[in-house]
Scaffold this active site. Sequence first.
Site, PDB file in Angstrom:
ATOM      1  CG  HIS A 182      -2.095   0.899   1.117  1.00 15.70           C
ATOM      2  ND1 HIS A 182      -2.127   1.987   0.260  1.00 15.70           N
ATOM      3  CD2 HIS A 182      -3.302   0.882   1.746  1.00 15.70           C
ATOM      4  CE1 HIS A 182      -3.308   2.597   0.383  1.00 15.70           C
ATOM      5  NE2 HIS A 182      -4.039   1.939   1.279  1.00 15.70           N
ATOM      6  CG  HIS A 185      -5.558   5.707  -1.091  1.00  8.18           C
ATOM      7  ND1 HIS A 185      -6.230   4.528  -1.175  1.00  8.18           N
ATOM      8  CD2 HIS A 185      -5.522   6.190  -2.357  1.00  8.18           C
ATOM      9  CE1 HIS A 185      -6.577   4.294  -2.430  1.00  8.18           C
ATOM     10  NE2 HIS A 185      -6.148   5.291  -3.176  1.00  8.18           N
ATOM     11  CE1 TYR A 187      -4.461   5.593   5.968  1.00  3.14           C
ATOM     12  CE2 TYR A 187      -4.811   4.780   3.739  1.00  3.14           C
ATOM     13  CZ  TYR A 187      -5.319   5.250   4.944  1.00  3.14           C
ATOM     14  OH  TYR A 187      -6.662   5.401   5.113  1.00  3.14           O
TER      15      TYR A 187
HETATM   16  C1  LIG Z   1     -15.353   1.461   1.922  1.00  2.00           C
HETATM   17  C2  LIG Z   1     -14.050   1.732   1.242  1.00  2.00           C
HETATM   18  C3  LIG Z   1     -12.883   1.220   1.776  1.00  2.00           C
HETATM   19  C4  LIG Z   1     -11.654   1.402   1.120  1.00  2.00           C
HETATM   20  N1  LIG Z   1     -10.540   0.833   1.634  1.00  2.00           N
HETATM   21  C5  LIG Z   1      -9.372   0.877   0.938  1.00  2.00           C
HETATM   22  C6  LIG Z   1      -8.230   0.134   1.359  1.00  2.00           C
HETATM   23  O1  LIG Z   1      -8.263  -0.596   2.356  1.00  2.00           O
HETATM   24  N2  LIG Z   1      -7.105   0.243   0.627  1.00  2.00           N
HETATM   25  C7  LIG Z   1      -7.031   1.015  -0.508  1.00  2.00           C
HETATM   26  O2  LIG Z   1      -5.968   1.076  -1.146  1.00  2.00           O
HETATM   27  N3  LIG Z   1      -8.107   1.701  -0.943  1.00  2.00           N
HETATM   28  C8  LIG Z   1      -9.269   1.625  -0.269  1.00  2.00           C
HETATM   29  N4  LIG Z   1     -10.394   2.273  -0.753  1.00  2.00           N
HETATM   30  C9  LIG Z   1     -10.337   2.886  -2.097  1.00  2.00           C
HETATM   31  C10 LIG Z   1     -10.863   1.885  -3.147  1.00  2.00           C
HETATM   32  O3  LIG Z   1      -9.962   0.799  -3.285  1.00  2.00           O
HETATM   33  C11 LIG Z   1     -11.092   2.549  -4.525  1.00  2.00           C
HETATM   34  O4  LIG Z   1      -9.887   3.070  -5.000  1.00  2.00           O
HETATM   35  C12 LIG Z   1     -12.131   3.662  -4.412  1.00  2.00           C
HETATM   36  O5  LIG Z   1     -13.325   3.144  -3.864  1.00  2.00           O
HETATM   37  C13 LIG Z   1     -12.418   4.302  -5.766  1.00  2.00           C
HETATM   38  O6  LIG Z   1     -12.998   3.381  -6.640  1.00  2.00           O
HETATM   39  P1  LIG Z   1     -14.585   3.384  -6.941  1.00  2.00           P
HETATM   40  O7  LIG Z   1     -14.916   4.742  -7.497  1.00  2.00           O
HETATM   41  O8  LIG Z   1     -14.734   2.291  -7.986  1.00  2.00           O
HETATM   42  O9  LIG Z   1     -15.306   3.091  -5.683  1.00  2.00           O
HETATM   43  C14 LIG Z   1     -11.608   2.154  -0.086  1.00  2.00           C
HETATM   44  C15 LIG Z   1     -12.788   2.704  -0.595  1.00  2.00           C
HETATM   45  C16 LIG Z   1     -13.996   2.487   0.040  1.00  2.00           C
HETATM   46  C17 LIG Z   1     -15.254   3.040  -0.562  1.00  2.00           C
END
Ligand SMILES: Cc1cc2nc3c(=O)[nH]c(=O)nc-3n(C[C@H](O)[C@H](O)[C@H](O)COP(=O)(O)O)c2cc1C
Length: 379
Positions: A182, A185, A187
Amino acid sequence: MGSIPAEEAPLLTPYKMGKFQLSHRVVLPPLTRCRSYGNVPQPHAAVYYSQRATKGGLLIAEATGVSDTAQGYPQTPGIWTKEQVEAWKPIVNAVHEKGGIFICQIWHVGRVSNYGYQPNGQAPISSTDKEVSPRRRQHDGSVVTYSQPRRLRIDEIPQIINDFRLAAKNAIQAGFDGVEIHGAHGYLLEQFMKDSTNDRTDEYGGSLENRCRFALEVVRGVVDEIGADRVGIRLSPFAAEVECFDSYPEALGVFMVRSLNRYGLLYCHITEPRMTFEEGKLKIPHRLHAMRRAFDGTLITAGGYDREEGNRVIEEGYADLVAFGRLFLANPDLPRRFELNAPLNKYDRRTFYFSDPVVGYSDYPFLDPLKEEVEEEER
Ligand SMILES: Cc1cc2nc3c(=O)[nH]c(=O)nc-3n(C[C@H](O)[C@H](O)[C@H](O)COP(=O)(O)O)c2cc1C
């Protein structure tokens, strides 16, 4: 493109990623769901992930802590203890039984934490000692506060790299097909990479090369431990989450993927910038072109995609695979729905991080088999 027949839908074409033969390009990205009580993955995760598994489909497990200093959210899983490794095994098995390919996202939150999540109430670690301001969470309106982090000393860095190495080794022991580091975002790895959060004056700060040093050392450590053919990475140079942003995101992204080329990683997963409003519609900015050109391996894109946009970027060669976060969360049979161009369930933001083992987790309905027949006939 909504009416594209399944046989021609680019998202539903096979793709060879390293040694894995994928049957389609619809990826489950990591999604934190806050249901791993005491940082231990639970049996209900086997239900949730296997619901989303398909033969030859790629699933990436939620962010999973590499050590007891890595946590910053309630009930998120870890992979640093024997108990956690054992608890992951039946979950991984359940995905493999359905023929899925399952990668574990390994994670350290760095300063996105507070004393309450840290062993002995110590300060969270980071590239910096600047803390994140309190933040209102979108899904439930609650305010989260962060503690002042402690800037890692150079002599402590090898220990953190070692935590990533061990987490990767543990993930393989638990049966995962590989890990995703990771590096996105806001971190820990990004706190080092981006100039809003890296105010160091040593060899881990200042120039782009210095700021990327820590992330690349983690990559090298993990590759040495489990082999490059089992290692992916996630980056988000354009993101500005938790006050972590960069003045030259494209240069950062290109520098990182060029540096990664020498390892021959399994893939690079990059998050698009936030969607923008143009002509009254939400649009994906599509800013990954330069990184796509600079990177030699498999590229996964994510952030705001739907069926139509996903098909389009695969067809244009902008990405090899597309991850669908909120849509896959709410539609356990998302690849099938895309195949049939069937209507989608709507996601419920309020239950994203709800600790219930079922509600908002494994209770999103599958397509009704009778309706599926009708939709197939209509195609
Ligand atoms: C509920 C939720 C939890 C997420 N947790 C993570 C995570 O643990 N690690 C990560 O890299 N991104 C995380 N994300 C980002 C998603 O992997 C993804 O990049 C984001 O939802 C955008 O894509 P989408 O528009 O298709 O939802 C999370 C997003 C959501 C909505």
